[in-house]
Design a protein around this motif. Structure first.
Motif, PDB file in Angstrom:
ATOM      1  N   ALA A 125      77.307   7.835 -21.219  1.00 37.50           N
ATOM      2  CA  ALA A 125      78.243   6.789 -21.213  1.00 37.50           C
ATOM      3  C   ALA A 125      77.791   5.604 -22.225  1.00 37.50           C
ATOM      4  O   ALA A 125      78.433   5.165 -22.951  1.00 37.50           O
ATOM      5  CB  ALA A 125      78.206   6.199 -19.826  1.00 37.50           C
ATOM      6  N   LYS A 126      76.359   5.699 -22.378  1.00 32.56           N
ATOM      7  CA  LYS A 126      75.920   4.670 -23.195  1.00 32.56           C
ATOM      8  C   LYS A 126      75.883   5.254 -24.820  1.00 32.56           C
ATOM      9  O   LYS A 126      76.148   4.577 -25.598  1.00 32.56           O
ATOM     10  CB  LYS A 126      74.231   4.628 -23.045  1.00 32.56           C
ATOM     11  CG  LYS A 126      73.593   3.553 -23.569  1.00 32.56           C
ATOM     12  CD  LYS A 126      72.404   3.070 -23.216  1.00 32.56           C
ATOM     13  CE  LYS A 126      71.448   4.282 -23.034  1.00 32.56           C
ATOM     14  NZ  LYS A 126      70.056   3.615 -22.826  1.00 32.56           N
ATOM     15  N   LEU A 127      75.845   6.497 -25.055  1.00 24.74           N
ATOM     16  CA  LEU A 127      76.029   7.391 -26.247  1.00 24.74           C
ATOM     17  C   LEU A 127      77.525   6.940 -26.586  1.00 24.74           C
ATOM     18  O   LEU A 127      77.799   6.877 -27.729  1.00 24.74           O
ATOM     19  CB  LEU A 127      75.559   8.649 -26.132  1.00 24.74           C
ATOM     20  CG  LEU A 127      75.708   9.418 -27.463  1.00 24.74           C
ATOM     21  CD1 LEU A 127      75.181   9.067 -28.364  1.00 24.74           C
ATOM     22  CD2 LEU A 127      75.623  10.918 -27.181  1.00 24.74           C
ATOM     23  N   GLU A 128      78.456   6.897 -25.597  1.00 21.78           N
ATOM     24  CA  GLU A 128      79.952   7.022 -25.999  1.00 21.78           C
ATOM     25  C   GLU A 128      80.199   5.527 -26.470  1.00 21.78           C
ATOM     26  O   GLU A 128      81.032   5.467 -27.738  1.00 21.78           O
ATOM     27  CB  GLU A 128      80.858   7.374 -25.000  1.00 21.78           C
ATOM     28  CG  GLU A 128      82.202   6.962 -25.246  1.00 21.78           C
ATOM     29  CD  GLU A 128      82.937   7.965 -26.382  1.00 21.78           C
ATOM     30  OE1 GLU A 128      83.757   7.467 -27.058  1.00 21.78           O
ATOM     31  OE2 GLU A 128      82.213   9.085 -26.575  1.00 21.78           O
ATOM     32  N   VAL A 129      79.622   4.501 -25.903  1.00 26.02           N
ATOM     33  CA  VAL A 129      79.765   2.993 -26.422  1.00 26.02           C
ATOM     34  C   VAL A 129      79.142   2.878 -27.866  1.00 26.02           C
ATOM     35  O   VAL A 129      79.895   2.558 -28.883  1.00 26.02           O
ATOM     36  CB  VAL A 129      79.079   2.236 -25.599  1.00 26.02           C
ATOM     37  CG1 VAL A 129      79.151   0.693 -26.007  1.00 26.02           C
ATOM     38  CG2 VAL A 129      79.630   2.037 -24.206  1.00 26.02           C
ATOM     39  N   LYS A 130      77.878   3.539 -27.903  1.00 26.94           N
ATOM     40  CA  LYS A 130      77.252   3.492 -29.297  1.00 26.94           C
ATOM     41  C   LYS A 130      78.097   4.206 -30.600  1.00 26.94           C
ATOM     42  O   LYS A 130      78.465   3.486 -31.689  1.00 26.94           O
ATOM     43  CB  LYS A 130      75.944   4.039 -29.295  1.00 26.94           C
ATOM     44  CG  LYS A 130      75.105   3.987 -30.723  1.00 26.94           C
ATOM     45  CD  LYS A 130      73.924   4.683 -30.385  1.00 26.94           C
ATOM     46  CE  LYS A 130      73.257   4.657 -31.945  1.00 26.94           C
ATOM     47  NZ  LYS A 130      71.924   5.627 -31.810  1.00 26.94           N
ATOM     48  N   LEU A 131      78.710   5.238 -30.198  1.00 29.95           N
ATOM     49  CA  LEU A 131      79.599   6.028 -31.240  1.00 29.95           C
ATOM     50  C   LEU A 131      80.886   5.201 -31.508  1.00 29.95           C
ATOM     51  O   LEU A 131      81.275   5.253 -32.394  1.00 29.95           O
ATOM     52  CB  LEU A 131      79.939   7.276 -30.871  1.00 29.95           C
ATOM     53  CG  LEU A 131      78.593   8.275 -30.606  1.00 29.95           C
ATOM     54  CD1 LEU A 131      79.014   9.712 -30.078  1.00 29.95           C
ATOM     55  CD2 LEU A 131      77.568   8.401 -32.012  1.00 29.95           C
ATOM     56  N   SER A 132      81.231   4.832 -30.348  1.00 29.86           N
ATOM     57  CA  SER A 132      82.569   3.993 -30.448  1.00 29.86           C
ATOM     58  C   SER A 132      82.380   2.636 -31.308  1.00 29.86           C
ATOM     59  O   SER A 132      83.246   2.694 -32.391  1.00 29.86           O
ATOM     60  CB  SER A 132      82.929   3.533 -29.088  1.00 29.86           C
ATOM     61  OG  SER A 132      84.415   2.615 -29.259  1.00 29.86           O
ATOM     62  N   HIS A 133      81.430   2.194 -31.315  1.00 31.41           N
ATOM     63  CA  HIS A 133      80.917   0.944 -32.018  1.00 31.41           C
ATOM     64  C   HIS A 133      80.719   1.313 -33.777  1.00 31.41           C
ATOM     65  O   HIS A 133      81.376   0.795 -34.540  1.00 31.41           O
ATOM     66  CB  HIS A 133      79.971   0.277 -31.779  1.00 31.41           C
ATOM     67  CG  HIS A 133      79.828  -0.684 -30.388  1.00 31.41           C
ATOM     68  ND1 HIS A 133      78.951  -1.244 -29.905  1.00 31.41           N
ATOM     69  CD2 HIS A 133      80.822  -0.829 -29.651  1.00 31.41           C
ATOM     70  CE1 HIS A 133      79.167  -1.811 -28.801  1.00 31.41           C
ATOM     71  NE2 HIS A 133      80.465  -1.784 -28.523  1.00 31.41           N
ATOM     72  N   LYS A 134      80.323   2.680 -33.777  1.00 31.73           N
ATOM     73  CA  LYS A 134      80.018   2.949 -35.234  1.00 31.73           C
ATOM     74  C   LYS A 134      81.390   3.398 -35.842  1.00 31.73           C
ATOM     75  O   LYS A 134      81.760   3.081 -36.975  1.00 31.73           O
ATOM     76  CB  LYS A 134      79.215   4.236 -35.234  1.00 31.73           C
ATOM     77  CG  LYS A 134      77.630   3.866 -35.071  1.00 31.73           C
ATOM     78  CD  LYS A 134      76.787   5.264 -35.135  1.00 31.73           C
ATOM     79  CE  LYS A 134      75.241   4.846 -35.153  1.00 31.73           C
ATOM     80  NZ  LYS A 134      74.432   6.089 -35.174  1.00 31.73           N
TER      81      LYS A 134
END
Length: 460
Positions: free
Chosen positions: A123-132
């Motif tokens: 979940a945290k990785l998806e947020v990070k990749l979405s921001h990128k």
């Protein structure tokens, strides 16, 4: 500290440069593991001991059985090595048979990878990749708007209504960041950063509450899967040792005598990401006078004699000898070398071998049909360490004793037990987690390819 190179072809006694860091991580033994908690934690890399499994369902004991004698083998190493930006917790397990009758036979060394889906980190990785992704889209829009403004100004330089961007050099800033999500400027480093031989890399790389909670749940899961009635508890095992990380450093290359006017051109850069990786692309000469492969192996290993593991995901293995495995991983070039001509002489370059493994030799992943890439290799010193552990005589060796022990292992001069020179592990580059129907699953237990170089005999 790496020893100085004995071969000195320089025309000056002055040292050139300093030690260079390579892209290889070395695994070295680091004392006994006595904590029951850490023995049950899959994030604690180890030499020997019993495995701590990631999958919720404990793998069958047959995973460790030797394909020659069918007896369970001892765990040689377990490595905590998640892929970067992957939602999967990941560990690599390698077993080896010490039965003398099973040596020099395929199937006496086996490697497996265990995966488990980490929901909180995913979940945290998806947020990070979405921001990128949003930031990248914003940069692309800004670039397009800048290009459109540039073209508009070129089409009518005398226009009385130029683009606002031409009047306000700072107006573009609002366009760049206007649609971008707010950022703190301090992106958290994900726990999955490749190999982490030291225990608890999630604590080291991500110290927030979520990561700590994730580690606690992982530890609980590990404890639940190592029940007293498990057949793995009765399996043979060496006493466990911590497996720690050491960076590989090479001494500076001596200056060579180059004829006046000669120009040296490198096919690959010597620097990539601040690390000297030129050694990885150094070709092998095709010579039968001496086993240059073994000579290079012993020289390279001699810079850090305690190494038990060499880890370089998708890197280049360090071959042990000129056997069939070497021939397949470093094939002879198909084309003849081109001669270099001069008015007074003619020089023909020898054929060079570079790392280009044949797909037929290193089989593809049977689950996703993806390519398998080199991940790590076991080194001869691991045999010495395990033998000393078995005899309960682990001690700090002097430099002279360590060199003698390594040379003994390199020559295969062992009274009993394992006799390999190096074991090369190749893993699925996709780190796939699909079942037979192609559906993604949360727990994975897959066997990977283990290629063993046994001795110094040349391939026929």
């Amino acid at each position: 500290m790496a020893p100085q190179d004995d071969e000195d072809w320089s025309d000056s006694d002055e040292e050139v440069g300093s030690e260079a860091e390579t892209s290889v991580l070395l695994g070295v033994p680091d004392g006994s593991i006595t904590s029951v908690t850490e023995l049950a934690d899959a994030a604690v890399s180890r030499i020997g001991g019993h495995p701590a499994f990631l999958p919720a369902n404990e793998p069958p004991i047959s995973s460790s059985q030797c394909k020659i004698c069918s007896f369970p083998m001892e765990l040689l190493v377990q490595m905590w090595c998640p892929f970067e930006n992957s939602p999967m917790d990941r560990a690599l397990y390698v077993w080896g048979c010490a039965n003398p009758g099973c040596q020099r036979k395929d199937g006496s060394v086996r490697a497996w990878r265990g995966l488990r889906y980490n929901e909180k980190y995913a979940a945290k990785l998806e947020v990070k990749l979405s921001h990128k992704r949003q930031q990248e889209e914003a940069r692309q829009r800004a670039a397009q708007q800048a290009e459109q403004a540039k073209q508009a100004s070129k089409s009518n330089p005398f226009s009385l209504n130029p683009s606002p961007a031409t009047h306000n050099p700072f107006g573009l800033g609002a366009q760049i960041f206007g649609d971008a999500p707010p950022t703190t400027g301090t992106d958290e480093a994900p726990p999955n950063q490749g190999l982490c031989l030291d225990s608890g890399n999630q604590d080291a790389d991500d110290s927030d509450t979520e990561s700590t909670t994730s580690n606690e749940s992982l530890l609980t899961a590990m404890t639940k899967t190592t029940l007293e009635e498990s057949p793995w508890k009765a399996a043979p095992a060496y006493s466990p040792l911590y497996l720690s990380t050491a960076l590989e450093y090479l001494p500076p290359q001596p200056k060579s005598k180059i004829p006046p006017g000669a120009q040296v051109v490198s096919e690959r850069g010597a620097d990539e990401g601040g690390k000297d990786i030129s050694w990885a692309f150094e070709p092998f000469e095709n010579s039968l006078e001496v086993d240059q492969v073994f000579e290079r192996f012993t020289k390279r290993v001699g810079y850090e004699g305690e190494q038990c593991i060499r880890y370089e995901l998708n890197g280049t293995p360090l071959p042990f000898a000129s056997d069939k495995i070497f021939q397949s991983l470093f094939p002879i070039p198909s084309t003849d070398p081109l001669p270099i001509t001069k008015p007074d002489f003619k020089v023909v370059l020898p054929q060079k071998r570079v790392y280009a493994p044949a797909s037929a030799f290193v089989s593809s992943c049977p689950s996703c049909n993806g390519k398998r890439v080199f991940e790590c290799q076991l080194m001869p010193n691991l045999i010495n360490v395990l033998r000393d552990v078995e005899k309960n005589s682990v001690k700090k060796l002097s430099d002279e004793e360590r060199r003698a022990a390594i040379q003994k292992a390199l020559k295969g001069d062992l009274e009993k037990g394992m006799e390999w020179g190096t074991c090369l592990i190749f893993s699925c580059e996709n780190d796939c987690r699909v079942d037979s129907s192609g559906k993604e699953i949360k727990d994975v237990w897959r066997e990977e390819v283990a290629l063993v170089q046994w001795d110094l005999s040349l391939a026929s």
